[in-house]
Design an enzyme around this catalytic site. Sequence first.
Site, PDB file in Angstrom:
ATOM      1  N   TYR A   4       0.818  -1.213   0.000  1.00 58.18           N
ATOM      2  CA  TYR A   4       0.000   0.000   0.000  1.00 58.18           C
ATOM      3  C   TYR A   4       0.854   1.267   0.000  1.00 58.18           C
ATOM      4  O   TYR A   4       0.451   2.290  -0.545  1.00 58.18           O
ATOM      5  CB  TYR A   4      -0.896   0.045   1.241  1.00 58.18           C
ATOM      6  CG  TYR A   4      -2.289  -0.492   1.041  1.00 58.18           C
ATOM      7  CD1 TYR A   4      -2.484  -1.818   0.657  1.00 58.18           C
ATOM      8  CD2 TYR A   4      -3.399   0.310   1.234  1.00 58.18           C
ATOM      9  CE1 TYR A   4      -3.762  -2.317   0.483  1.00 58.18           C
ATOM     10  CE2 TYR A   4      -4.684  -0.184   1.069  1.00 58.18           C
ATOM     11  CZ  TYR A   4      -4.859  -1.489   0.686  1.00 58.18           C
ATOM     12  OH  TYR A   4      -6.119  -1.965   0.516  1.00 58.18           O
ATOM     13  N   LYS A  61       2.147 -15.303   3.075  1.00 63.30           N
ATOM     14  CA  LYS A  61       2.325 -16.001   1.799  1.00 63.30           C
ATOM     15  C   LYS A  61       3.811 -16.353   1.728  1.00 63.30           C
ATOM     16  O   LYS A  61       4.509 -16.029   0.760  1.00 63.30           O
ATOM     17  CB  LYS A  61       1.860 -15.101   0.637  1.00 63.30           C
ATOM     18  CG  LYS A  61       1.771 -15.784  -0.702  1.00 63.30           C
ATOM     19  CD  LYS A  61       0.628 -16.787  -0.843  1.00 63.30           C
ATOM     20  CE  LYS A  61       0.724 -17.535  -2.160  1.00 63.30           C
ATOM     21  NZ  LYS A  61      -0.280 -18.627  -2.282  1.00 63.30           N
ATOM     22  N   ASP A 105      -4.178 -17.794   0.904  1.00 61.99           N
ATOM     23  CA  ASP A 105      -5.209 -18.445   0.076  1.00 61.99           C
ATOM     24  C   ASP A 105      -5.984 -19.465   0.897  1.00 61.99           C
ATOM     25  O   ASP A 105      -7.218 -19.539   0.842  1.00 61.99           O
ATOM     26  CB  ASP A 105      -4.596 -19.071  -1.193  1.00 61.99           C
ATOM     27  CG  ASP A 105      -3.363 -19.917  -0.923  1.00 61.99           C
ATOM     28  OD1 ASP A 105      -2.835 -19.901   0.203  1.00 61.99           O
ATOM     29  OD2 ASP A 105      -2.922 -20.611  -1.861  1.00 61.99           O
ATOM     30  N   ASP A 116      -6.922  -6.344   3.969  1.00 63.37           N
ATOM     31  CA  ASP A 116      -7.989  -5.648   3.247  1.00 63.37           C
ATOM     32  C   ASP A 116      -8.962  -6.678   2.681  1.00 63.37           C
ATOM     33  O   ASP A 116     -10.181  -6.571   2.846  1.00 63.37           O
ATOM     34  CB  ASP A 116      -7.374  -4.813   2.113  1.00 63.37           C
ATOM     35  CG  ASP A 116      -8.428  -4.078   1.302  1.00 63.37           C
ATOM     36  OD1 ASP A 116      -9.355  -3.523   1.913  1.00 63.37           O
ATOM     37  OD2 ASP A 116      -8.325  -4.080   0.059  1.00 63.37           O
ATOM     38  N   ASP A 162     -12.957  -8.042   4.311  1.00 63.71           N
ATOM     39  CA  ASP A 162     -14.225  -7.979   3.572  1.00 63.71           C
ATOM     40  C   ASP A 162     -14.892  -9.347   3.562  1.00 63.71           C
ATOM     41  O   ASP A 162     -16.107  -9.471   3.710  1.00 63.71           O
ATOM     42  CB  ASP A 162     -13.997  -7.530   2.116  1.00 63.71           C
ATOM     43  CG  ASP A 162     -14.139  -6.025   1.940  1.00 63.71           C
ATOM     44  OD1 ASP A 162     -13.831  -5.289   2.901  1.00 63.71           O
ATOM     45  OD2 ASP A 162     -14.563  -5.590   0.853  1.00 63.71           O
TER      46      ASP A 162
HETATM   47  C1  IPM Z   1     -10.610  -0.388   3.569  1.00 62.48           C
HETATM   48  C2  IPM Z   1     -10.794   0.209   2.195  1.00 62.48           C
HETATM   49  C3  IPM Z   1      -9.573   1.079   1.888  1.00 62.48           C
HETATM   50  C4  IPM Z   1      -8.358   0.171   1.861  1.00 62.48           C
HETATM   51  C5  IPM Z   1      -9.678   1.909   0.605  1.00 62.48           C
HETATM   52  C6  IPM Z   1     -10.910   2.794   0.605  1.00 62.48           C
HETATM   53  C7  IPM Z   1      -8.441   2.739   0.366  1.00 62.48           C
HETATM   54  O1  IPM Z   1     -10.974  -0.791   1.254  1.00 62.48           O
HETATM   55  O2  IPM Z   1     -10.519   0.369   4.546  1.00 62.48           O
HETATM   56  O3  IPM Z   1     -10.596  -1.616   3.670  1.00 62.48           O
HETATM   57  O4  IPM Z   1      -8.049  -0.443   0.832  1.00 62.48           O
HETATM   58  O5  IPM Z   1      -7.704   0.061   2.894  1.00 62.48           O
HETATM   59 MG    MG Z   2     -11.172  -2.745   2.075  1.00 61.71          MG
END
Ligand code: IPM
Ligand code: MG
Length: 356
Positions: A135, A190, A222, A246, A250
């Site tokens: 990042y 990884k 993975d 990240d 999710d």
């Molecule tokens: C998160 C989001 C951010 C990230 C984006 C909006 C830059 O996806 O907070 O998970 O990738 O960290």
């Molecule tokens: Mg995110």
Amino acid sequence: MKIAVLPGDGIGPEIVEQAVLILNALGESFEMETAPVGGAGYAAHGHPLPEATLKLAQEADAILFGAVGDWKYDTLERALRPEQAILGLRKNLNLFANLRPAILYPELAGASTLKPEVVSGLDILIIRELTGDVYFGQPRGVRVCPDGPFKGQREGFDTMRYAEGEIRRIAHVAFQAAQKRDKRLTSVDKANVLETFQFWKDIVTDVHREYPDVALDHMYVDNAAMQLVRAPKKFDVMVTGNLFGDILSDCAAMLTGSIGMLPSASLDANNKGLYEPSHGSAPDIAGKGVANPLATILSAAMMLRYSLNKAQQADRIEAAVKAVLAQGLRTPDIYEAGTRKVGTKEMGAAVLQALL
Ligand code: IPM
Ligand code: MG
């Protein structure tokens, strides 16, 4: 105590409004100051993270953040896009430890896409390193490919890197969080392919010597993604780098039925923090009054617990959220037949009512 309120874009203002109403109802004397960020920052001051907004965030004891991002701004050069606001805040304030709990409220077991028996009782904590990795690694950009079969063509590139101290400090956060829970930590890497993550694994293993009461295991990313869907309840605390975190967070969020339920905390070394829902700005439903404010309200609870030393107030908010779910109130993202569909304001008002 001063709270910087940064609503941002899309549904950000609507959901933050509900969290602010609840903070104001607690009977504490918080000073709150609002500033534009993301696309709203760009619209007001020509930059996603205006100087005054950054200054406010630096001076505050904690930051309540909504969400940033809007299609309108997707064609701007990268440095001016809304996402740069949250990345800039994380980096400037040294918010390296991102805590993303995924808890399944029993009332929402049917809202998950997974079978209720796979997810009921789920309570995991993902700890994502937030200021390093690919990042932020330099160099990055687009250049002329220097070697290999595509030599001479343009190529995009980024740099994945982690310094030892960066891995150590997030590992300490993770082991200490595990000590307060079920004392099991999974470090996700990884190491079979990437040097950065072989190093990560070695350092986490070394830090483990200071936490003999915590059971540590290592998992490739993975496989971790697969296990999160196959048997998520096997995890207690997971720790990983910025990019993998990240993606996995999710994935973990959806186990619970809706990303609209999940709060997060991003902390520095002194527990100063930025608190935001795990979801994004959802421009498709912005302004319609249907967004789920619970992730933001629960983020405010995390703020009380981690940065403002008000654990009892955090408990009150969390109990109120459980109460409204038990009453059967649901925003559209968590709606099921037999429950009552409500909008953002009605949901916020119900939590407020349950508090009092
Ligand atoms: C998160 C989001 C951010 C990230 C984006 C909006 C830059 O996806 O907070 O998970 O990738 O960290
Ligand atoms: Mg995110």
